[in-house]
Write a protein that holds these residues in place. Sequence first.
Motif, short mmCIF file in Angstrom:
data_model
loop_
_atom_site.label_atom_id
_atom_site.label_comp_id
_atom_site.label_asym_id
_atom_site.label_seq_id
_atom_site.Cartn_x
_atom_site.Cartn_y
_atom_site.Cartn_z
N LEU A 71 33.34 14.69 81.69
CA LEU A 71 32.37 15.68 81.13
C LEU A 71 31.45 15.22 80.15
O LEU A 71 32.03 14.36 79.26
N LEU A 72 30.28 15.63 79.91
CA LEU A 72 29.38 15.47 78.99
C LEU A 72 29.10 16.94 78.22
O LEU A 72 28.24 17.58 78.99
N ILE A 73 29.61 17.13 77.12
CA ILE A 73 29.75 18.59 76.56
C ILE A 73 29.67 18.39 75.03
O ILE A 73 30.18 17.40 74.31
N ASP A 74 28.83 19.26 74.52
CA ASP A 74 28.72 19.41 72.92
C ASP A 74 29.11 20.57 72.52
O ASP A 74 29.59 21.40 73.33
N GLY A 75 29.45 20.81 71.27
CA GLY A 75 30.17 21.90 70.79
C GLY A 75 29.49 23.43 70.90
O GLY A 75 29.91 24.42 70.53
N ASN A 76 27.92 23.26 71.17
CA ASN A 76 27.10 24.51 71.22
C ASN A 76 27.35 24.71 72.83
O ASN A 76 26.15 25.27 73.36
N THR A 77 28.40 24.54 73.63
CA THR A 77 28.40 24.75 75.17
C THR A 77 29.48 26.21 75.30
O THR A 77 30.43 26.03 74.78
N GLY A 78 28.66 26.88 76.24
CA GLY A 78 29.49 28.22 76.60
C GLY A 78 30.21 29.04 75.48
O GLY A 78 29.26 29.26 74.31
N THR A 79 31.18 29.56 75.50
CA THR A 79 31.91 30.32 74.21
C THR A 79 32.49 29.15 73.51
O THR A 79 32.91 28.19 73.80
N GLN A 80 32.05 29.24 72.03
CA GLN A 80 32.10 28.25 71.20
C GLN A 80 32.73 28.83 69.77
O GLN A 80 32.57 30.08 69.40
N LEU A 81 33.06 27.82 68.76
CA LEU A 81 33.65 28.31 67.81
C LEU A 81 32.59 27.78 66.44
O LEU A 81 32.16 26.53 66.64
N SER A 214 26.93 37.96 71.55
CA SER A 214 25.35 37.31 71.43
C SER A 214 25.52 35.70 71.59
O SER A 214 26.70 35.06 71.48
N ALA A 215 24.60 35.03 71.81
CA ALA A 215 24.39 33.68 71.89
C ALA A 215 24.73 32.92 70.88
O ALA A 215 25.21 31.90 70.74
N SER A 216 24.45 33.64 69.68
CA SER A 216 24.78 32.77 68.20
C SER A 216 25.10 33.89 67.39
O SER A 216 24.82 35.05 67.69
N MET A 217 25.66 33.53 66.39
CA MET A 217 25.93 34.39 65.09
C MET A 217 24.76 34.52 64.18
O MET A 217 24.82 35.15 63.28
N GLY A 218 23.53 33.90 64.62
CA GLY A 218 22.19 33.69 63.90
C GLY A 218 21.12 34.47 64.12
O GLY A 218 20.43 34.33 65.20
N HIS A 234 32.62 31.68 52.82
CA HIS A 234 33.87 32.37 52.30
C HIS A 234 35.11 31.63 52.88
O HIS A 234 36.20 32.17 53.16
N GLY A 235 34.83 30.72 54.09
CA GLY A 235 35.67 30.22 54.98
C GLY A 235 36.17 30.91 56.09
O GLY A 235 36.90 30.55 56.91
N MET A 236 35.11 31.57 56.47
CA MET A 236 35.30 32.42 57.69
C MET A 236 35.04 31.36 59.01
O MET A 236 34.25 30.38 58.55
N ILE A 237 35.61 31.90 60.10
CA ILE A 237 35.14 30.80 61.50
C ILE A 237 34.81 32.34 62.29
O ILE A 237 35.14 33.39 62.03
N TRP A 238 34.18 31.70 63.63
CA TRP A 238 33.87 32.90 64.27
C TRP A 238 33.43 32.22 65.81
O TRP A 238 33.19 31.19 65.79
N THR A 239 33.67 33.20 66.56
CA THR A 239 33.18 33.01 68.32
C THR A 239 31.82 33.23 68.39
O THR A 239 31.35 34.61 68.14
N GLU A 240 31.11 32.56 68.98
CA GLU A 240 29.73 32.75 69.71
C GLU A 240 29.65 32.77 71.17
O GLU A 240 30.47 31.98 71.63
N GLY A 241 28.93 33.64 71.80
CA GLY A 241 29.14 33.68 73.29
C GLY A 241 30.30 34.06 73.82
O GLY A 241 30.64 33.71 74.82
N ALA A 242 30.89 35.14 73.28
CA ALA A 242 32.08 35.88 73.86
C ALA A 242 31.44 36.83 74.91
O ALA A 242 30.34 36.83 75.02
N THR A 243 32.23 37.34 75.61
CA THR A 243 31.78 38.38 76.67
C THR A 243 33.01 39.26 76.86
O THR A 243 34.25 39.01 76.56
#
Length: 564
Positions: A71-81, A214-218, A234-243
Amino acid sequence: MLQMTRGLAAAVLCWLPLGWCSAQEQTRFVDHSLLIAPEYPCTWPSSPFPRFQINHQRTIGPDSAYNIDVLLIDGNTGTQLDVPPHSVARPDLKREKSGPLGLKFTDKIEPWQFGGDACVVDVRDLLDQAPKGISPLVKPLHVTRFEQQHRQLRFGDVVLFRSDYSDKYYRPYPEGSRFIADALDRKSPGYPDPDPDCMEFLAKRGVMTLGTDSASMGPLPDLAEPTHYAGLKHGMIWTEGATNLGALPATGAFYCLLGPKHAEGPYGEGRAFSIVGGELPQKLIDACKNKRAVDLSPTLTPKHPVTSPGIGTGQHRQVYLKIDFLYAEYLDLYHHAHLMDSMAGTHLVPPSFALPAADAKPAYAPEVRGWLEEYEKKYGPRGTSTMTTEKVPLDWTTGRVRVIDAAALVGSTDKASWPASPEITAAHIQAAEKQHGALQAGDIVVFQTGHLDRHYKAQPNDAGVWSDPLSGKAEGWPAPGPDAIVYLKSKGIRCVATDAPDLGGVNPKRALMTYWALGSKEMVGVEFLHNAGSIPRDKTAYFLFAALKVRDCHGGPGRAIVLW
């Protein structure tokens, strides 16, 4: 071809004596992950972000008994953290946005924070309700509307913004351009997202984990960084690209995002899912809220031995490489991708790893043909399968964990027989059952060998994991033989895991027979765990693992945790 059937979820998930779930309401799993495939808009489309690639490097045939992918994959791929260092600078940089959270990379987030009570904030009224290139904004009033209808948000909740954006627009190209590219090019409205005030409001409620379909939280065009920083500081984490958030109730489902444990990742690819119904979701929610969690995945770095060097020259798997491609000056770090074997680090072994498709006629090497004849004479047809990673049901790799201690086998082989692995037999499993109780259908069996705990070290002290055992300089790690797999299947076990590099061991013939048994018995494996000694033994521990949803992949990187 083997018929891969899922079975009844209730039979897999309900252990009434242990109180995990209720027989009155069936427990079901909901997948919230986008399919990762080259023809989908699964990567950020702007230059120089790399496009996702999968390379079927070896297929079952004369030079390989397995299907092997890279695989060639970066962290902004698919559903992401996303995690704080995406926007928070390291403290040593002494910048306005510097702080200790600038060191909380994906590999440093505590496992309890990945999950919690799914609180679905319905913002479907915002979908496409903005000019081209601009995001409709989720504001505090949308959150208070949720609270008026349901309850006040609190620590332990996972706030999920449901607009149905990904459900509507995540499509193969050319339609897939609508997902991200058209919004960036101001050809279509942007995706709905929270503004900075909304993030501050949620922080006051104690919410530490979010998600968006959405594709991003931004928000586009100019609030992406302010919104990110407003939450991440604030130390939050989140999912981008959920469905598929519409499949959840407003509250009460357990939501989780798990992904490969890359070192120093400011974001990372992941697999999101929920568990709905019965008592199980609340048990898992309480575990996360009270921080009762164990991380079972070693951190992945190029300095550590995360993939097999193979036996003999040219037989190594793709080495794990970190590829820097874009420098972020303020954060003093590079965006990076990874070139990696699909079984790097903690990973899934699907049936198709060792089994060919029904219409394939693999021409095995002569030696392997002999092994197959011997195997089928004793165990029956090897079978066939097209069950790649994305087809493995999520409920196959989650369940009550049962640890079987195999550490007593370490040192039990004769040096003259090396390379050899001590074999975990059906008798060993039965002895563990006699001492700790019978295995139940749906249990996740984890063989504790201690191998990675002892040997997972950085170069140049890394030979103990793979190289020395494979070359016969040291004893191999304990591994189950095919008889053990057949016995586990008879007990209703779907998933077998190990804290060793793999379930096969160092003897190629025995390893292949073990993988043939796994595949032909419609079972999967989870390999390359560590820290199994920290799993509670009181029969209330629950194993969670999910591999990246990569189409046609014969492995699957991911992360394993235990909640109790």
